[in-house]
Design an enzyme around this catalytic site. Structure first.
Site, PDB file in Angstrom:
ATOM      1  N   CYS A 170       0.799  -1.226   0.000  1.00 30.80           N
ATOM      2  CA  CYS A 170       0.000   0.000   0.000  1.00 30.80           C
ATOM      3  C   CYS A 170       0.827   1.270   0.000  1.00 30.80           C
ATOM      4  O   CYS A 170       0.259   2.365  -0.045  1.00 30.80           O
ATOM      5  CB  CYS A 170      -0.951  -0.012   1.193  1.00 30.80           C
ATOM      6  SG  CYS A 170      -2.127  -1.380   1.134  1.00 30.80           S
ATOM      7  N   HIS A 310      -2.214   8.423   6.255  1.00 30.53           N
ATOM      8  CA  HIS A 310      -2.608   7.158   5.626  1.00 30.53           C
ATOM      9  C   HIS A 310      -4.068   6.896   5.968  1.00 30.53           C
ATOM     10  O   HIS A 310      -4.864   6.559   5.091  1.00 30.53           O
ATOM     11  CB  HIS A 310      -1.710   6.028   6.116  1.00 30.53           C
ATOM     12  CG  HIS A 310      -2.000   4.711   5.472  1.00 30.53           C
ATOM     13  ND1 HIS A 310      -1.743   4.463   4.143  1.00 30.53           N
ATOM     14  CD2 HIS A 310      -2.533   3.564   5.970  1.00 30.53           C
ATOM     15  CE1 HIS A 310      -2.103   3.227   3.839  1.00 30.53           C
ATOM     16  NE2 HIS A 310      -2.593   2.655   4.936  1.00 30.53           N
ATOM     17  N   GLU A 321      -0.356   5.653  13.474  1.00 32.12           N
ATOM     18  CA  GLU A 321       0.178   6.862  12.876  1.00 32.12           C
ATOM     19  C   GLU A 321      -0.073   8.097  13.726  1.00 32.12           C
ATOM     20  O   GLU A 321       0.697   9.061  13.658  1.00 32.12           O
ATOM     21  CB  GLU A 321      -0.283   7.059  11.437  1.00 32.12           C
ATOM     22  CG  GLU A 321      -1.720   7.301  11.176  1.00 32.12           C
ATOM     23  CD  GLU A 321      -1.943   7.586   9.688  1.00 32.12           C
ATOM     24  OE1 GLU A 321      -1.142   8.311   9.069  1.00 32.12           O
ATOM     25  OE2 GLU A 321      -2.933   7.064   9.144  1.00 32.12           O
ATOM     26  N   LYS A 342      -9.051   8.821   2.308  1.00 31.19           N
ATOM     27  CA  LYS A 342      -9.637   7.485   2.159  1.00 31.19           C
ATOM     28  C   LYS A 342     -11.072   7.457   2.664  1.00 31.19           C
ATOM     29  O   LYS A 342     -11.843   6.561   2.304  1.00 31.19           O
ATOM     30  CB  LYS A 342      -8.790   6.445   2.892  1.00 31.19           C
ATOM     31  CG  LYS A 342      -7.431   6.178   2.271  1.00 31.19           C
ATOM     32  CD  LYS A 342      -6.692   5.080   3.027  1.00 31.19           C
ATOM     33  CE  LYS A 342      -5.321   4.824   2.420  1.00 31.19           C
ATOM     34  NZ  LYS A 342      -4.367   5.936   2.667  1.00 31.19           N
ATOM     35  N   HIS A 347      -9.761   2.888  -0.149  1.00 31.61           N
ATOM     36  CA  HIS A 347      -8.355   2.492  -0.114  1.00 31.61           C
ATOM     37  C   HIS A 347      -8.052   1.668  -1.361  1.00 31.61           C
ATOM     38  O   HIS A 347      -8.386   0.488  -1.443  1.00 31.61           O
ATOM     39  CB  HIS A 347      -8.078   1.679   1.146  1.00 31.61           C
ATOM     40  CG  HIS A 347      -6.629   1.408   1.404  1.00 31.61           C
ATOM     41  ND1 HIS A 347      -5.639   1.666   0.481  1.00 31.61           N
ATOM     42  CD2 HIS A 347      -5.994   0.890   2.493  1.00 31.61           C
ATOM     43  CE1 HIS A 347      -4.472   1.318   0.981  1.00 31.61           C
ATOM     44  NE2 HIS A 347      -4.662   0.860   2.210  1.00 31.61           N
ATOM     45  N   PHE A 406       1.033  -3.307   4.176  1.00 33.76           N
ATOM     46  CA  PHE A 406       1.254  -4.669   4.650  1.00 33.76           C
ATOM     47  C   PHE A 406       2.686  -5.085   4.344  1.00 33.76           C
ATOM     48  O   PHE A 406       3.221  -4.796   3.276  1.00 33.76           O
ATOM     49  CB  PHE A 406       0.284  -5.635   3.976  1.00 33.76           C
ATOM     50  CG  PHE A 406      -1.128  -5.558   4.492  1.00 33.76           C
ATOM     51  CD1 PHE A 406      -1.454  -4.789   5.591  1.00 33.76           C
ATOM     52  CD2 PHE A 406      -2.139  -6.266   3.875  1.00 33.76           C
ATOM     53  CE1 PHE A 406      -2.747  -4.726   6.069  1.00 33.76           C
ATOM     54  CE2 PHE A 406      -3.447  -6.219   4.335  1.00 33.76           C
ATOM     55  CZ  PHE A 406      -3.750  -5.443   5.439  1.00 33.76           C
TER      56      PHE A 406
END
Length: 423
Positions: A170, A310, A321, A342, A347, A406
């Site tokens: 990602c 993110h 985060e 997002k 996403h 990931f």
């Protein structure tokens, strides 16, 4: 010898809610969401039945029947975005020698859509273990090789310089733009077509995320299912899309009178070497990527005017985060506006990093912070200024954009107005 400065002079976007950067920005500025029940296939058997789909007609966007036949959907999104970005940059078709044009394209799952569709045909709906290759499309091999995506963009832009496909989960989109920036800075190319694409809204992808319970099961209210930093968040909403940037050397862009969106002033990536999907709660690796990017840019935390998070909407990511911002930005983390797009466009895996870079460049242009949609009940553990619901006019000279993927990938990029931020 000083390093060459890399600037963005063109942007092309295909995203949920509209094709083209102008419609993309209109959606963000209005705080609208583009998440809905999946229409590409019957999702009734799945735990999560929502996605942020692109209303995309390849023929209406100028692709020929042969291109449509040859390209996977991810390639179609990338090529249409690249053509828009090239037009936006104002570069003449013959203005740059082909060997000085590069491509840096990111993708997390490659040609997933085409591969799955072909498997269904070849196996007669999964009934045959031994498949008959006679039923395959002639371009099936291209679906298997993710590098095909970068090749399609190179052909569309006649790029004969360095061409690469970056696949780091990602963070692929952010990392691809970072790689393209370095090609300019190091003198390996004069123009780089950089960005990412993914079209993962397919049964196999939905099943994979169902298996690890990473996506939201809030099927009754898909419009409000993506809610980063909200106390009720329960996973991300899958999306698709592409964004492409034209990156040039600053002085060359000046000489030809190009409009410049922003300069890429810092980029760093780190890994947590910890877990495929798990994140350490202290955010140390993301904080380290932010620190290194700030050092490259010769900026202080207080110089950051907006943070594009993110913000996936999973419990652990948003806490992770938040901790990373506090660790890297100190007290300034409590003053700077932070948001996650997002919440509006879902996403899109490897593509989202480049879509977010496009959003950051447009935020600098319009001096507006996009909101975090659906943030109605803030999580007490996520206690920063996450710009809930409504866009905010704000002075923006420097933007920090981060990504988390990931495999433990953590990336950070700094974009700045080159006329207002001394270098």
């Amino acid at each position: 010898m000083s390093r060459r400065r890399a600037v963005i002079t063109g942007i092309g976007v295909v995203a949920p809610g509209g094709v083209g950067r102008e419609r993309f920005w209109e959606l963000l500025a209005a705080g609208r969401t583009a998440t809905r029940t999946i229409t590409f296939f019957d999702p009734s058997g799945f735990r999560s039945r929502m996605a942020a789909e692109c209303d995309f007609d390849p023929a209406a966007e100028g692709l020929t029947p042969q291109e449509i036949r040859r390209m996977d959907r991810a390639a179609q999104l990338a090529v249409v975005s690249a053509r828009e970005a090239w037009r936006d940059s104002g570069l003449a078709a013959d203005g740059v020698p082909p060997e000085r044009i590069g491509v840096s394209l990111g993708s997390a799952v490659g040609c997933t859509t085409g591969l799955e569709e072909e498997y269904v045909v070849l196996s007669d709906g999964g009934r045959h273990w031994l498949v008959d290759p006679a039923y395959a499309v002639p371009h099936l091999y291209g679906y298997m090789a993710p590098s095909t995506l970068a090749c399609e963009v190179a052909w569309a832009c006649r790029a004969e310089g360095p061409v690469a496909l970056i696949s780091t989960g990602c963070t692929s989109g952010l990392d691809a733009v970072g790689h393209g920036c370095r090609l300019i800075q190091d003198g390996a190319a004069d123009v780089v077509v950089a960005g990412a694409t993914d079209a993962p809204v397919s049964p196999i992808t939905v099943a994979c995320f169902d298996a690890i319970r990473a996506t939201s099961p809030n099927n009754a209210d898909p419009e409000h299912a993506s809610r980063p930093f909200d106390r009720r968040r329960d996973g991300f909403v899958l999306g698709e899309g592409a964004a492409i940037m034209i990156i040039e050397e600053l002085e060359a862009a000046r000489r030809r009178g190009a409009s410049v969106y922003c300069e890429i002033v810092g980029f760093a990536t780190r890994s947590n070497a910890y877990h495929m999907t798990g994140l350490k709660p202290d955010g140390r690796e993301m904080a380290e990527a932010i620190r290194v990017a700030l050092d490259q840019a010769r900026l202080n935390p207080e110089d950051v005017d907006y943070v594009n998070a993110h913000g996936s909407g999973t419990k652990q990511n948003d806490r992770h985060e938040t901790a990373a911002f506090k660790r890297s930005l100190g007290e300034h983390a409590r003053r700077v506006p932070v948001s996650s797009i997002k919440s509006m466009v879902g996403h899109s895996l490897g593509a989202i990093g480049s879509i977010e870079v496009a959003a950051c460049a447009l935020a600098i242009e319009h001096q507006v912070v996009p909101p975090t949609a659906n943030l109605l009940e803030p999580d007490p553990e996520c206690d920063l200024d996450y710009v809930p619901l409504t866009a905010r006019e704000h002075r923006i000279d420097v933007v920090l954009s981060v990504g988390s993927g990931f495999g433990g990938f953590q990336s950070a990029m700094l974009l700045a107005d080159p006329w207002k931020v001394p270098r």
